[in-house]
Design an enzyme around this catalytic site. Structure first.
Site, short mmCIF file in Angstrom:
data_model
loop_
_atom_site.label_atom_id
_atom_site.label_comp_id
_atom_site.label_asym_id
_atom_site.label_seq_id
_atom_site.Cartn_x
_atom_site.Cartn_y
_atom_site.Cartn_z
N ASP A 1 -11.55 -6.35 -9.90
CA ASP A 1 -10.22 -6.77 -9.46
C ASP A 1 -9.36 -7.27 -10.62
OD1 ASP A 1 -11.53 -9.11 -9.95
OD2 ASP A 1 -11.12 -10.04 -8.00
N HIS B 1 18.85 28.28 0.93
CA HIS B 1 18.99 27.33 2.03
C HIS B 1 17.97 27.58 3.14
CE1 HIS B 1 23.11 27.96 0.39
NE2 HIS B 1 22.90 29.21 0.73
#
Length: 456
Positions: free
Chosen positions: A105, A363
Site C-alpha cells: 500500500d 456520420h
C-alpha cells in the site's frame, strides 16, 4: 557498486477496513494499476531474484488479479504485526542474499530510491529508509546516539521525549538473509499492541554492533501509505502531476496539466498537443504533430504523424496511419485500422475493420468485420450487418466505391471496385465492379391522404 543477490518481501495482508470495500486494499488502483502491482514492478525492475508476497485477507482475489510467475505466495493467516509477517516469509530467505522489505500500500516508491538504499546497506548491517516530518504523530521514531541509529520506537510505546523526534521510520529496510532470519527469531510481542514489530530488529542489530545506515527518499510521496480513499486520491494527483511535468519538459503541450491522466506509458513525437480531460491508458504511441481534443480516451493504440482526434472520441487497440482525422464522438474499438488520410466522423463506430487511404465514414455508421479499400465514401447511417446471432461475417468493399446513406450490407458480402450503392439499399448479394446496386420499395403517393385523428 556491486550488489549481492536480492529478494523482495511485499507485505500485503491488511484488510483495509477504512477503504470500506470488498476489494483487498492493495488491489485498489492508482493510475489504472493496482497499488501492489506498482510495488511488484519496482521489485522486478530492481532485479529481484524472488518476490515474496505476504497475503491474508482476500487471497483468492489477489491471486486472480496478479498474474506474475515471479511471485511466491506467503500466507499470514493471523495479522500479528509486520515482524510476524516477515517471519512467515523467512523460510524462503537464502543466507547469502539481501532481503528488501516493501509494502503493497506504498505504491509510489521509486526504483531510484530503492537502489540508493541497496547501495547504502553496510556489510552485515541494515539499510533503513527514513524521513523527517513536521508532525510525526503516529509514526515510529528513529532513535540515535552520537548520530548513529540505535533503534525505532513505535509512537504508542514512545516516551514524551522520544515523541519530540521528527525523524520517522518508513518501514522500508534491507538486510542480509541470514541476519534477518536470526533477528526475526528473537522478536517478542512485549509492547502496547501485543504485536511483533519488524522495527525491533534495528535495536537487535545495534546490540550486535552492526551498522544501521539511514537513507532518505527523493520525495515524501514515495513513502506515503494508503489507508483510505482520500489518501489514495491524493497520491493519484501527486503521481499524475509528476507524469504531466515529465511530458511538458519533454515537449508535449498539455493545455491543463491538472486535467490530464496517464494510466500507462506514452511514447510521443514532437509538437504533440493534448487538450483537457484526456485519459491515456495502457501503451500508447503518438507520432509527430498529433492533436488530441478534450475528453478523449486513448488506450493501447498507435496514432501516426499529423493525426487529429476531435473531442470525446474513444480509441482502443487501434492503429492510425499518418494524417487521419477522427471524431468528434467517434469510437474505434479493438482491431480498427485507418490507413493514411482516412476520416472517421461523429458517431461512427469501428471494430475489426480497416478503412483505406483517403476513405471517409462521416456520420452515424457502424463498420464491423470489414475491409474497406481506398477512396471510399461511406454514407451516413451505413451499417455492416456482421452478426447473424451465432457467427460473425466479413464485408469487403473495393477501392473507389460510393456507399449511399442508410445502406445495410448483410455479410458475408463483397462490393467490387468502383461500384455505387444507392441510398436506402440493403445489400444481400455481391456487387460487381463499377455497377449500381439499388433495392427500394417503389414510391407511391396518395392524394388527399389524412393523418389519423385520436379518438376522444
Amino acid at each position: 557498486m556491486l550488489n549481492n543477490a536480492m529478494s523482495v518481501v511485499i507485505l500485503a495482508a491488511g484488510k483495509g477496513t477504512r477503504m470500506y470495500s470488498d476489494l483487498p486494499k492493495v488491489l485498489h488502483t492508482l493510475a489504472g494499476k493496482a497499488m501492489v502491482q506498482h510495488v511488484i514492478d519496482a521489485a522486478n525492475e530492481l532485479g529481484a531474484a524472488h518476490v515474496h508476497l505476504v497475503y491474508g485477507h482476500g487471497g483468492d482475489l489477489l491471486k486472480q488479479a496478479l498474474k506474475d510467475d515471479n511471485l511466491n505466495w506467503v500466507l499470514q493467516a493471523e495479522q500479528l504485526g509486520t515482524g510476524h509477517a516477515m517471519q512467515q516469509a523467512a523460510p524462503f530467505f537464502a543466507d547469502d542474499e539481501d532481503i528488501l522489505m516493501l509494502y503493497g500500500d506504498v505504491p509510489l516508491i521509486s526504483v531510484e530510491t530503492l537502489q540508493r538504499l541497496r547501495d547504502a546497506k553496510p556489510q552485515g548491517g541494515i539499510g533503513l529508509l527514513t524521513v523527517k516530518l513536521d508532525d510525526p504523530t503516529g509514526y515510529g521514531r528513529i532513535t540515535r546516539e552520537n548520530g548513529k541509529v540505535t533503534g525505532i520506537v513505535e509512537h504508542k510505546d514512545a516516551t514524551d521525549e522520544q515523541r519530540q523526534i521528527q525523524e520517522i521510520n518508513t518501514g522500508i529496510l534491507i538486510a542480509n538473509g541470514a541476519d534477518m532470519k536470526r533477528w526475526l527469531a528473537k522478536l517478542t510481542n512485549n509492547n502496547a499492541q501485543g504485536e511483533y514489530y519488524i522495527t525491533d530488529i534495528i535495536a537487535l542489530a545495534y546490540q550486535e554492533g552492526r551498522e544501521i545506515v539511514a537513507v532518505h527518499p527523493q520525495r515524501l510521496s514515495e513513502v506515503e501509505g494508503v489507508n483510505n480513499r482520500l489518501q489514495l486520491s491524493r497520491l493519484e494527483r501527486v503521481y499524475q502531476s509528476e507524469q504531466a511535468e515529465k511530458l511538458l519538459l519533454a515537449g508535449v503541450m498539455l493545455r491543463d496539466p491538472a486535467r490530464f491522466d496517464l494510466r500507462g506509458t506514452l511514447t510521443h513525437g514532437r509538437d504533440v498537443e493534448i487538450d483537457t480531460n484526456v485519459i491515456i491508458e495502457g501503451n500508447v504511441t503518438l507520432g509527430h504533430r498529433v492533436k488530441i481534443g478534450t475528453g478523449c480516451v486513448i488506450k493501447n493504440s498507435v496514432i501516426g504523424d499529423d493525426c487529429e482526434i476531435s473531442p470525446y472520441t474513444v480509441v482502443e487497440d487501434a492503429h492510425l496511419a499518418a494524417a487521419c482525422t477522427i471524431g468528434p464522438f467517434a469510437r474505434l474499438r479493438p482491431g480498427a485500422e485507418l490507413l493514411e488520410g482516412a476520416h472517421v466522423g461523429n458517431f461512427v463506430e469501428m471494430k475489426k475493420a480497416r478503412l483505406g487511404k483517403g476513405s471517409k465514414a462521416g456520420h452515424l455508421t457502424y463498420l464491423g468485420d470489414a475491409e474497406i479499400g481506398d477512396n471510399v465514401n461511406i454514407g451516413a447511417g451505413t451499417i455492416t450487418c456482421n452478426y447473424d446471432g451465432a457467427n460473425k461475417f466479413k464485408t469487403i468493399i473495393g477501392d473507389d466505391v460510393f456507399v449511399g446513406s442508410d445502406t445495410q450490407l448483410v455479410a458475408p458480402v463483397t462490393v467490387g471496385k468502383g461500384a455505387t450503392i444507392a441510398a436506402g439499399t440493403t445489400v444481400t448479394r455481391n456487387v460487381g465492379e463499377n455497377a449500381l446496386a439499388i433495392s427500394r420499395v417503389p414510391q407511391t403517393q396518395k392524394e388527399g391522404w389524412r393523418r389519423p385523428v385520436k379518438k376522444k
